[in-house]
Enzyme design. Structure first.
Site, short mmCIF file in Angstrom:
data_model
loop_
_atom_site.label_atom_id
_atom_site.label_comp_id
_atom_site.label_asym_id
_atom_site.label_seq_id
_atom_site.Cartn_x
_atom_site.Cartn_y
_atom_site.Cartn_z
N GLU A 43 -6.50 -7.58 -17.14
CA GLU A 43 -6.03 -7.62 -15.74
C GLU A 43 -6.92 -6.65 -14.97
OE1 GLU A 43 -2.10 -6.11 -14.89
OE2 GLU A 43 -2.15 -6.84 -12.83
N ASP A 117 -9.55 -5.73 -3.82
CA ASP A 117 -9.89 -5.40 -2.43
C ASP A 117 -10.90 -6.42 -1.89
OD1 ASP A 117 -8.43 -2.90 -2.17
OD2 ASP A 117 -9.76 -2.21 -3.76
N LYS A 121 -16.45 -6.22 4.98
CA LYS A 121 -17.78 -6.08 5.60
C LYS A 121 -18.82 -6.78 4.75
CE LYS A 121 -17.34 -1.75 8.05
NZ LYS A 121 -17.57 -0.31 7.94
N ASP A 153 -4.69 -12.72 -0.56
CA ASP A 153 -4.01 -13.09 0.70
C ASP A 153 -5.06 -13.37 1.76
OD1 ASP A 153 -4.73 -10.24 0.58
OD2 ASP A 153 -4.02 -10.25 2.65
C1 LIG Z 1 -5.26 -4.17 -3.29
S1 LIG Z 1 -5.00 -3.30 -4.77
C2 LIG Z 1 -4.14 -4.50 -5.78
C3 LIG Z 1 -3.37 -3.87 -6.92
C4 LIG Z 1 -2.57 -4.87 -7.77
N1 LIG Z 1 -3.43 -5.83 -8.42
C5 LIG Z 1 -1.55 -5.60 -6.94
O1 LIG Z 1 -1.74 -6.81 -6.73
O2 LIG Z 1 -0.58 -4.97 -6.51
C6 LIG Z 1 -6.63 -3.32 -5.44
C7 LIG Z 1 -6.81 -2.42 -6.65
O3 LIG Z 1 -8.11 -2.60 -7.15
C8 LIG Z 1 -8.63 -1.35 -7.58
N2 LIG Z 1 -10.09 -1.48 -7.57
C9 LIG Z 1 -10.84 -2.06 -6.59
N3 LIG Z 1 -12.14 -2.06 -6.92
C10 LIG Z 1 -12.21 -1.49 -8.16
C11 LIG Z 1 -13.29 -1.22 -9.04
N4 LIG Z 1 -14.54 -1.53 -8.74
N5 LIG Z 1 -12.99 -0.62 -10.23
C12 LIG Z 1 -11.72 -0.30 -10.54
N6 LIG Z 1 -10.66 -0.53 -9.74
C13 LIG Z 1 -10.90 -1.12 -8.56
C14 LIG Z 1 -8.05 -0.36 -6.60
O4 LIG Z 1 -8.01 0.93 -7.15
C15 LIG Z 1 -6.66 -0.94 -6.34
O5 LIG Z 1 -5.66 -0.39 -7.18
#
Ligand SMILES: C[S@@+](CC[C@H](N)C(=O)[O-])C[C@H]1O[C@@H](n2cnc3c(N)ncnc32)[C@H](O)[C@@H]1O
Length: 231
Positions: A43, A117, A121, A153
Site C-alpha cells: 500500500e 498527493d 503543479k 478525488d
Molecule cells: C493525501 S495522503 C493519503 C493518505 C492515505 N492513503 C489516505 O487515503 O488517507 C498522501 C500520503 O502520501 C504520502 N506520500 C506522498 N508522497 C510520498 C513519497 N514520495 N514517499 C512516501 N510517502 C509519500 C504522504 O506522506 C501522505 O501520507
C-alpha cells in the site's frame, strides 16, 4: 512540533513491524520477515494504513506492507497490527522513490495507491505516483500479472494517469469515474481511507482505476461485475 507527534515518532522506533532502513530485506522478505511464501501486497502513500490492516485481517494467508514517509500516520496502522497480532503486516517509513532498494524484481504481487498527493503543479508532475517515472519503478518490483489499484478525488490526476497508462502500454482493467455512485459491490474497492472520507464529506467524486503493467492475463482479483474492462 506537537507533543503527541513526538511521542509517536519515538514509539514507532520501538515497533517490531516498522522499519525506516529496510534495505536488508530486499529479496528476502519471505525468509527474514514473514517466514512464509505468501504473496506480498504493497500500500503506497498508505497514511494511516487502512488498506494494509483491513486486508491483512481479511487475508491471513497473504502479506501486506504499508509505505509512507510520515511516521505519525504510520504509527496508527502499525500499532493496530501489533495489538491484533497481525504477523502478516509491516510498515516502511521511507520515500517511495527508494522502493527499488527494498524489493527485488517480482517480489511484489499487488499494489494499492489510495489518494496519493496530486502534485498539481506541472513542474512537479514527476512526483505523482502514477507518472512514467514511478511506472518504471513498479516494473522493477511487481510481477508481470500483478494488479495496481489507484484511487483519487482529483479529476486532472485521474486523466493524467489514464494518459500515462496508455503511453506506457499498460493494460487498463477497470475505470470507475464515480465510485460511490456505481453500485460497486467489491468490499476492497469500497473500503474508505481517511482521505476518502474527507473527500466524500466535501461532496467530491472518487475515481478508481485497476491496471497491470503489461497486457498479460488478469490474475488474482476479480473486477466488479457491473463494470466492463476497457482496452
Ligand atoms: C493525501 S495522503 C493519503 C493518505 C492515505 N492513503 C489516505 O487515503 O488517507 C498522501 C500520503 O502520501 C504520502 N506520500 C506522498 N508522497 C510520498 C513519497 N514520495 N514517499 C512516501 N510517502 C509519500 C504522504 O506522506 C501522505 O501520507
Amino acid at each position: 512540533m506537537a507533543k503527541n507527534k513526538l511521542k509517536k515518532y519515538s514509539e514507532i522506533k520501538t515497533f517490531a513491524n516498522t522499519f525506516s532502513e529496510p534495505g536488508a530485506f530486499k529479496g528476502k522478505w519471505h525468509e527474514l520477515y514473514f517466514r512464509n511464501n505468501n504473496g506480498i501486497t504493497l500500500e503506497l502513500a498508505c497514511g494511516w494504513g487502512e488498506y494494509t490492516v483491513s486486508l491483512a485481517r481479511k487475508y491471513p494467508n497473504r502479506n501486506f506492507i504499508g509505505v509512507d514517509i510520515k511516521g505519525a500516520r504510520l504509527w496508527r496502522g502499525a500499532k493496530t497490527a501489533l495489538e491484533e497480532h497481525l504477523n502478516n503486516v509491516a510498515f516502511l517509513r521511507i520515500p517511495i522513490e527508494t522502493i527499488e532498494n527494498v524489493f527485488e524484481k517480482n517480489e511484489v504481487e499487488e499494489i494499492w495507491i489510495p489518494f496519493p498527493d496530486p502534485f498539481s503543479k506541472k513542474s512537479k508532475k514527476n512526483r505523482r505516483l502514477t507518472s512514467g517515472k514511478f511506472i518504471e519503478v513498479y516494473r522493477n518490483i511487481l510481477t508481470n500479472t500483478g494488479l495496481i489499484h489507484f484511487k483519487t478525488d482529483d479529476p486532472n490526476f485521474f486523466q493524467f494517469t489514464l494518459d500515462v497508462l496508455k503511453q506506457e502500454k499498460c493494460a487498463i482493467h477497470t475505470v470507475i469515474e464515480n465510485l460511490h455512485n456505481n453500485n460497486v459491490e467489491d468490499d476492497e474497492i469500497m473500503l474508505k481511507t481517511t482521505y476518502e472520507k474527507k473527500h466524500l464529506s466535501a461532496g467530491k467524486k472518487i475515481h478508481y482505476l485497476c491496471f497491470s503493467l503489461t497486457g498479460e492475463a488478469l490474475r488474482g482479483k476479480t473486477t466488479p461485475g457491473t463494470l466492463s474492462p476497457i482496452e
